[in-house]
Design an enzyme around this catalytic site. Structure first.
Site, PDB file in Angstrom:
ATOM      1  N   CYS A   5       0.789  -1.233   0.000  1.00  0.00           N
ATOM      2  CA  CYS A   5       0.000   0.000   0.000  1.00  0.00           C
ATOM      3  C   CYS A   5       0.821   1.282   0.000  1.00  0.00           C
ATOM      4  O   CYS A   5       0.676   2.132  -0.887  1.00  0.00           O
ATOM      5  CB  CYS A   5      -0.932   0.020   1.214  1.00  0.00           C
ATOM      6  SG  CYS A   5      -1.993  -1.426   1.364  1.00  0.00           S
TER       7      CYS A   5
ATOM      8  N   HIS B 153      -2.666   6.373   4.629  1.00  0.00           N
ATOM      9  CA  HIS B 153      -1.557   5.443   4.854  1.00  0.00           C
ATOM     10  C   HIS B 153      -0.207   5.984   4.372  1.00  0.00           C
ATOM     11  O   HIS B 153       0.651   5.224   3.919  1.00  0.00           O
ATOM     12  CB  HIS B 153      -1.840   4.090   4.190  1.00  0.00           C
ATOM     13  CG  HIS B 153      -1.146   2.948   4.893  1.00  0.00           C
ATOM     14  ND1 HIS B 153      -1.264   1.634   4.488  1.00  0.00           N
ATOM     15  CD2 HIS B 153      -0.320   2.924   5.970  1.00  0.00           C
ATOM     16  CE1 HIS B 153      -0.557   0.847   5.277  1.00  0.00           C
ATOM     17  NE2 HIS B 153       0.037   1.627   6.193  1.00  0.00           N
TER      18      HIS B 153
END
Length: 565
Positions: A72, A133
């Protein structure tokens, strides 16, 4: 020209001029851990995804669309900046390749110029709703140097961190990474205690030093245990701009809240007359898989299918609003995933079709080949397909071009202009080569010659698969051995990377040196960048720990007052 004709010309200009200067709105949908074979237009006819599929039927489907990383954090950094993570300090040299703790100082450097900062130059209103994130703080608690609002966005609502099985109390990331972790931890403590007992015998040093040393040695082990057993308290929360509004995250119904925030943003931007960039960064289909009640039990594929259908519904709600506001023709819509499905999660980790490997696997196509759909009604034809290699990094160039903003001239941009390819004006990818990393280590490269139709892929390192399988122990290690003989694949006919080209063949002898030379040139083009993935930056800083109603760790529980139920 007489007065009558002057007035007529002026009237035509008044009507025509706004149509000429009106900037295109941009909507980017980013799914999380979605497999290449999970949606209908890529061959999955078992789960219903009509809204996502409509983007393909109304626009372009890219069949060789590639992420710059298989996890990610680095993948999203590449999408936002148009640059390989190794150029920006977002490619990890250590085992941990994503931001693991919300209270760490690791994050996307403020020196990077995101596509949101690009559109901001052109007067766009920018909103990000969903997963980030990419860090929060850098130097101190409250500086928000890595926060979306410091990276070009005007509005943010969503989980600043990620979505993990720990948040549902069903699994632990540490035991997934290291089975038997707590047993090993206790064994280390016990062995050390016995060794200290032998060293600090009562007739030698005495019992008190032994007790003191045992207590001191117990502290770091106890801290590690408490950190990983309280992952939810430490990492599960929702921000609205700079305000912490929910802790922990209520994942059931989160998709509906993200949709509501996105719809409000579209309405506000449309009413203001400003063009907008809307990024909907969904939490599906990353585990922990939880949906609202309306999607429970709807899919024969269990929670993964339910999450996939809720994702599709969410996309549909945004697309529907664009049509209702009458801005469909002047809105570019893009759909993708940050990387492939997580095979180690089993049936709840996604489906990558015939592609080899998945999330974290470095260069395997199942890890980096993702859905790529674009529609732009007044510019692109409907229902077209391109099999040419394209990259998530190309979206940086596309967004900049649509906004009418030049690319930054002070840095290397790895994205390319794919608009001529999408329009059909050119038939070959703008990428001669695409380079595939695992962390900061180059594992493979793709080569698209300027003639013919073939795409070649040379693999120099492979994942450390469990023998007899194509999966790792939860995540793969990047620092694997260099292959004595690199493996060459004709990806055009062998997308599953099942049959390497014979190393004695003419194709192997001609193509391999070309790719190896390009890999060498690429490595030499990488200017040293300070890595964000040092152990110091990755480590949690409990003095920076977010807490919504008090001082950590007391009373750190709250529910977003805008959505009390």
């Amino acid at each position: 020209m007489d007065l009558k004709h002057r007035k007529m010309t002026l009237l035509l200009l008044i009507v025509w001029f706004p149509c000429v200067v009106a900037k295109t709105n941009i909507i980017l949908f980013i799914a999380d851990d979605l497999g290449y074979g999970d949606i209908g237009c890529y061959g999955n006819h078992s789960v219903r995804t009509p809204n996502i599929d409509s983007i393909a039927s109304d626009g372009i489907k890219m069949t060789q669309h590639l992420a710059a990383a298989s996890l990610c954090t680095p993948s999203r950094s590449a999408l936002l900046t148009g640059r390989y993570p190794v150029r920006t300090g977002m490619a990890s040299p250590v085992m941990m390749r994503v931001i693991a703790w919300a209270s760490s100082s690791c994050g996307l450097p403020s020196s990077e110029i995101t596509f949101a900062e690009q559109t901001k130059k052109a007067g766009y209103m920018n909103g990000l709703f969903g997963k980030w994130h990419l860090g929060i703080h850098k130097q101190r608690l409250g500086d928000f140097e890595h926060h979306p609002l410091k990276q070009g966005f005007d509005y943010f609502y969503g989980p600043i961190y990620s979505n993990l099985g720990d948040f549902g109390g069903e699994s632990r990331i540490i035991t997934g990474l290291m089975p038997g972790w707590y047993g090993k931890l206790f064994s280390i403590w016990a062995v050390t205690a016995v060794a200290l007992l032998c060293l600090f015998r009562e007739d030698y040093f005495g019992a008190i030093p032994f007790i003191v040393f045992i207590l001191i040695w117990s502290v770091p082990l106890a801290l590690v245990y408490l950190l990983f057993e309280n992952f939810t308290l430490l990492n599960s929360f929702v921000y609205r701009n700079y305000d912490l509004v929910e802790q922990p995250v209520r994942f059931a119904g989160l998709s509906q809240r993200l949709v509501n925030e996105g719809l409000d943003f579209i309405q506000n931007a449309t009413n203001s007359g400003k063009p907008f960039l809307l990024v909907m960064s969904w939490v599906h289909t990353h585990t922990f898989l939880t949906t609202s009640k309306q999607f429970e039990g709807r899919s024969k594929f269990g929670r993964y299918g339910e999450a996939l259908e809720e994702l599709d519904w969410s996309v549909g709600q945004i697309l529907k609003s664009v049509k209702e506001f009458g801005i469909d023709d002047n809105t570019l819509v893009y759909f993708t995933s940050d990387h492939g499905g997580h095979l180690e999660e089993g049936t709840e980790g996604g489906f990558n079709g015939i592609l080899k490997g998945g999330k974290s696997h470095g260069a395997s196509d199942g890890a980096i080949r993702v859905p790529g759909l674009i529609k732009w009604p007044r510019v692109l034809e409907k229902g077209k397909v391109t099999d040419e290699p394209t990259s998530l990094m190309d979206i940086y160039n596309l967004v900049s071009s649509v906004a009418g903003v030049s690319l930054p001239a002070d840095r290397h941009i790895d994205g390319r202009d794919i608009l001529p390819l999408l329009k059909g004006g050119v038939l070959v990818s703008p990428h001669d080569f695409l380079f595939h990393y695992c962390g900061n280590i180059l594992h493979a490269a793709r080569y698209r010659p300027r003639d013919g139709i073939k795409t070649w892929k040379l693999v120099t390192r492979e994942p450390d698969y469990i023998p007899g399988t194509t999966v790792c122990q939860f995540t793969c290690n990047c620092n694997t051995d260099v292959l004595a003989t690199p493996k060459l694949y004709d990806i055009t006919v062998d997308p599953g990377e099942t049959t390497p080209i014979d190393s004695h063949s003419k194709n192997y002898k001609e193509i391999t040196p070309i790719i190896l030379k390009a890999m060498g040139i690429h490595k030499n083009s990488i200017e040293p960048a300070e890595t964000e993935f040092t152990l110091r930056k990755l480590a949690p800083n409990l003095t920076w720990q977010p807490c919504c109603n008090g001082t950590f760790p007391f009373n750190c529980y709250c529910t977003d007052p805008k959505y009390p139920e």
